[in-house]
Motif scaffolding. Structure first.
Motif, PDB file in Angstrom:
ATOM      1  N   GLY A  51      51.962  24.483  82.373  1.00  0.00           N
ATOM      2  CA  GLY A  51      51.380  23.245  81.851  1.00  0.00           C
ATOM      3  C   GLY A  51      50.943  22.296  82.947  1.00  0.00           C
ATOM      4  O   GLY A  51      49.855  21.714  82.889  1.00  0.00           O
ATOM      5  N   GLY A  52      51.778  22.131  83.968  1.00  0.00           N
ATOM      6  CA  GLY A  52      51.423  21.240  85.072  1.00  0.00           C
ATOM      7  C   GLY A  52      50.229  21.746  85.862  1.00  0.00           C
ATOM      8  O   GLY A  52      49.369  20.961  86.283  1.00  0.00           O
ATOM      9  N   GLN A  53      50.147  23.061  86.056  1.00  0.00           N
ATOM     10  CA  GLN A  53      49.012  23.640  86.771  1.00  0.00           C
ATOM     11  C   GLN A  53      47.724  23.480  85.968  1.00  0.00           C
ATOM     12  O   GLN A  53      46.659  23.199  86.533  1.00  0.00           O
ATOM     13  N   ARG A  54      47.810  23.663  84.646  1.00  0.00           N
ATOM     14  CA  ARG A  54      46.619  23.475  83.806  1.00  0.00           C
ATOM     15  C   ARG A  54      46.130  22.034  83.872  1.00  0.00           C
ATOM     16  O   ARG A  54      44.920  21.775  83.870  1.00  0.00           O
ATOM     17  N   GLN A  55      47.065  21.080  83.942  1.00  0.00           N
ATOM     18  CA  GLN A  55      46.648  19.693  84.042  1.00  0.00           C
ATOM     19  C   GLN A  55      45.980  19.425  85.389  1.00  0.00           C
ATOM     20  O   GLN A  55      45.031  18.626  85.473  1.00  0.00           O
ATOM     21  N   ARG A  56      46.425  20.090  86.429  1.00  0.00           N
ATOM     22  CA  ARG A  56      45.757  19.966  87.734  1.00  0.00           C
ATOM     23  C   ARG A  56      44.332  20.526  87.672  1.00  0.00           C
ATOM     24  O   ARG A  56      43.412  19.980  88.283  1.00  0.00           O
ATOM     25  N   ILE A  57      44.157  21.613  86.924  1.00  0.00           N
ATOM     26  CA  ILE A  57      42.813  22.174  86.755  1.00  0.00           C
ATOM     27  C   ILE A  57      41.921  21.182  86.012  1.00  0.00           C
ATOM     28  O   ILE A  57      40.745  20.992  86.356  1.00  0.00           O
ATOM     29  N   ALA A  58      42.474  20.536  84.972  1.00  0.00           N
ATOM     30  CA  ALA A  58      41.713  19.535  84.218  1.00  0.00           C
ATOM     31  C   ALA A  58      41.316  18.368  85.121  1.00  0.00           C
ATOM     32  O   ALA A  58      40.197  17.843  85.023  1.00  0.00           O
ATOM     33  N   ILE A  59      42.214  17.948  85.997  1.00  0.00           N
ATOM     34  CA  ILE A  59      41.895  16.873  86.951  1.00  0.00           C
ATOM     35  C   ILE A  59      40.823  17.335  87.927  1.00  0.00           C
ATOM     36  O   ILE A  59      39.882  16.598  88.246  1.00  0.00           O
ATOM     37  N   ALA A  60      40.930  18.591  88.404  1.00  0.00           N
ATOM     38  CA  ALA A  60      39.927  19.135  89.323  1.00  0.00           C
ATOM     39  C   ALA A  60      38.554  19.187  88.658  1.00  0.00           C
ATOM     40  O   ALA A  60      37.531  18.890  89.296  1.00  0.00           O
ATOM     41  N   ARG A  61      38.522  19.566  87.372  1.00  0.00           N
ATOM     42  CA  ARG A  61      37.247  19.620  86.642  1.00  0.00           C
ATOM     43  C   ARG A  61      36.585  18.245  86.608  1.00  0.00           C
ATOM     44  O   ARG A  61      35.359  18.128  86.720  1.00  0.00           O
TER      45      ARG A  61
END
Length: 544
Positions: free
Chosen positions: A430-440
Motif C-alpha cells: 500500500g505504501g509503495q502504491r501511494q509513492r507511485i501515485a505521488i510520482a505520477r
C-alpha cells in the motif's frame, strides 16, 4: 497457588504457510498467545506481519492455499484443530465472532440490514418474525444507531461508514459470543467515529463480559483499550507484555520504531513572503435532490457552501472534518472536477475562463493524489506506462528514451528502485502504491497537489515515511498542498493553516497552532476531544 484464570483461547506454536504454484510464503512462524475471559489482547504490527492471518486461523477461515500447523488451538480447553466442519460452523458466531475491517465488503449489498441481522438471529434459534424484528432493533440500539427501526430496511450503501461498522458489530453480537475478534475495526474512519466505535466496543465488552482480540496497527487505540499486547513482525512475535509496561519501556528495537513512527506534533516552518498561488472566494457546490416520476428538484445538498481561502506557494492548507463535511468535494471543486460556483484564481489566472488548451495547461500544474492508490492506478498498466501517460497526454516529452529517463528519476525521488517500472500495481504494498501515485503527479512538475486522505489506512511507520517524503518534496519543489484528512495528528504535522469543515461550511479557520491550542468553535473542540480520547504517544505529548 496459581489463581490466574484459565485462558478462553490459547494458541500454541501456530504456523501458516501459503503455497502457490512453485512458491511458498511462511506468513506465520511459530507464534503463541492466549486470551483470558473478559480480557482485551492486541496483535500489533505492520501490514504483512501476519496478524490477520493468525486471527483467521483461529476460525479456520483461510483459503485452501493456506497450510495451517499448530501444537494446539484451544477454545475453553477444547482442541479445535481436530473439529469437523459442522462443529466449526457452530462455533463461529455462537462462541467466537469476528468484525472485519471493511464493512462494505463484509455486508451483502443486495440485502437490507434487517435481512442480514435476521439471518444471524435465526442461526441463534430466534424464529418468530415479530421477535426477530424486535431483537434486531435492540441490537442496533445497543450499538448506538439512532432511530434503529427506520434503519432496518436500509441497504448498506445507504449508511455511513460508522453506521455500517456498527451494523457489523450488531451482527457479531447477535449470538452472544464469548470472544470477539476485531480486525482493524476503525481503519479509515473519522476521528470522532473512531472514538465512538472504540468506546462502544469497550462498553459492550464490559457489559457482556466478552473477551476481545484486537488486530490493529493503531498504537493510540491499543494504549487506550488493550490489557496486553503482542507485537508481530514478519510472522513472528517479537515482544509481548502488559500494555502500560510495554508502552513505557519497549525492549525490542522494532517496537521502539513503531512508537517513534507517530507524526511530529510540530507543524513545519512556514515559507516567508511567498506569493499567493490559489484563491477561492465564496466557493459553492450544491447537488440537486430529485424525486418522483419526473425527477423534480425538491431540495439541495450543500456539499460546499460559500468557502473562501488563500493558499501560498510552499504552504500547506489542511482541511479537516467528519465524513460528509464536504472536504473531498472542496478538493474536486478546486480541481474543477465538479460543477461549482464562485471565484477561483490560480497564479493570478481566473480558472473559470480560457480555451480548452489553456485549461489543460493549468490542469498539468494542479495534480491530485487520491486516498486509495489501488483503485486510482490502472491494474492493467505497468508503472512505466502509468508514469508516461501524463507526459504523453500533455505533450511534454516525445522521445521514448527521455521519457524513460524521467520516469526513472521520479521513481528514485519518491524512494522506489528503477526495476519497479515493469511491474504492475498489485505487486506493490500500500505504501509503495501511494509513492507511485505521488510520482505520477510529480512527473508533470505541478505547483499544487491536492492530497485526499493520502495516508489513510496505512501503517504508522509507512505513514511516517510518506509524510517525510511529502515534506521533502514540498521543500525541494516549492509545492503548495491542499491536504485533506480526518487524522488530526497528520494535519498537525503537515499544515501551516487549517480549515475546519462541517456540513459544507468552514466553521473555523486559522494557523495550525491556533486551531490545535485554542479551538473556538464547539465542533472543533469536539474533534480535538475525540483525538485526545485516542491519545497520542509521541514523546508523551498529547493533543491539547
Amino acid at each position: 497457588m496459581n489463581t490466574a484464570p484459565k485462558p478462553l483461547l490459547a494458541v500454541e506454536n501456530l504456523r501458516v504457510r501459503f503455497e502457490r504454484e512453485n512458491t511458498s510464503v511462511d506468513a506465520v512462524q511459530g507464534i503463541s498467545f492466549a486470551i483470558a475471559p473478559g480480557e482485551t489482547v492486541a496483535l500489533v504490527g505492520e501490514s504483512g506481519s501476519g496478524k490477520s492471518v493468525a486471527a483467521l486461523s483461529v476460525l479456520r477461515l483461510l483459503p485452501p492455499s493456506a497450510v495451517v500447523m499448530a501444537e494446539g488451538i484451544y477454545y475453553r480447553g477444547r482442541q479445535t484443530i481436530t473439529l469437523d466442519d459442522t462443529a466449526m460452523r457452530k462455533m463461529r458466531g455462537a462462541e467466537v465472532a469476528m468484525v472485519f475491517q471493511e464493512p462494505m465488503t463484509a455486508l451483502n449489498p443486495l440485502q437490507t440490514i434487517y435481512s442480514q441481522l435476521a439471518e444471524a438471529l435465526r442461526l441463534d434459534g430466534v424464529l418468530d418474525p415479530t421477535t426477530v424484528r424486535q431483537r434486531a432493533i435492540e441490537l442496533l440500539q445497543q450499538t448506538g444507531i439512532q432511530d434503529p427501526a427506520s434503519r432496518l430496511d436500509a441497504y448498506p450503501h445507504q449508511l455511513s461508514g460508522g453506521q455500517r461498522q456498527r451494523v457489523l458489530i450488531a451482527m457479531a453480537l447477535a449470538r452472544h459470543p464469548a470472544l470477539l475478534i476485531a480486525d482493524e475495526p476503525t481503519t479509515a474512519l473519522d476521528v470522532t467515529i473512531q472514538a465512538q466505535i472504540l468506546e462502544l466496543l469497550t462498553r459492550l465488552q464490559r457489559e457482556l463480559n466478552m473477551a476481545m482480540l484486537l488486530i490493529t496497527h493503531d498504537l493510540p487505540m491499543v494504549r487506550k483499550c488493550a490489557d496486553r499486547v503482542y507485537v508481530m513482525r514478519q510472522g513472528q512475535i517479537v515482544e509481548h507484555g502488559v500494555t502500560k509496561t510495554l508502552f513505557a519501556n519497549p525492549r525490542h528495537s522494532y517496537t521502539r520504531s513503531l512508537l517513534a513512527a507517530l507524526p511530529d506534533a510540530q507543524p513545519p516552518r512556514r515559507p516567508e513572503q511567498a506569493p499567493v498561488l490559489l484563491t477561492a472566494r465564496e466557493l459553492r457546490c450544491h447537488f440537486p435532490i430529485r424525486r418522483g416520476f419526473f425527477q423534480r428538484t425538491v431540495g439541495w445538498v450543500k456539499a460546499v457552501d460559500g468557502i473562501s481561502f488563500q493558499l501560498r506557494q510552499g504552504e500547506t492548507l489542511g482541511v479537516v472534518g467528519e465524513s460528509g463535511s464536504g472536504k473531498t468535494t472542496l478538493g474536486e471543486a478546486v480541481l474543477q472536477l465538479n460543477d461549482s460556483q464562485g471565484a477561483l484564481e490560480f497564479a493570478g489566472m481566473d480558472l473559470r475562463i480560457g480555451e480548452r488548451s489553456v485549461q489543460r495547461q493549468r490542469r498539468r500544474r494542479m495534480q491530485v493524489v487520491f486516498q486509495d492508490p489501488f483503485s486510482s492506478l490502472s491494474p492493467r498498466l505497468t508503472v512505466s506506462e502509468i508514469l508516461e501517460e501524463g507526459l504523453t497526454i500533455h505533450g511534454l516529452e516525445a522521445d521514448p528514451r527521455k521519457r524513460r529517463s524521467l520516469t526513472e528519476a521520479i521513481l528514485a525521488e519518491v524512494g522506489l528502485p528503477a526495476d519497479s517500472l515493469e511491474r504492475h500495481p498489485h505487486q506493490f504494498s500500500g505504501g509503495q502504491r501511494q509513492r507511485i501515485a505521488i510520482a505520477r503527479a510529480m512527473i508533470l512538475k505541478p505547483e499544487l497537489l491536492v492530497l485526499d486522505e493520502p495516508t489513510s489506512a496505512l501503517d504508522l511507520s509507512v505513514q511516517a515515511q510518506l509524510l517525510k517524503l511529502l515534506r521533502r518534496l514540498q521543500i525541494d519543489h516549492g509545492l503548495a498542498y491542499l491536504f485533506i484528512s480526518h487524522d488530526l495528528r497528520v494535519i498537525r504535522a503537515m499544515s501551516h493553516e487549517v480549515l475546519v469543515m462541517q456540513n459544507g461550511e468552514v466553521v473555523e479557520a486559522g494557523t495550525t497552532q491556533e486551531i490545535f491550542t485554542a479551538p473556538r468553535h464547539p465542533y472543533t473542540r469536539r474533534l480535538m476531544a475525540a483525538a485526545l480520547d485516542l491519545s497520542t504517544v509521541d514523546s508523551g505529548q498529547e493533543l491539547p
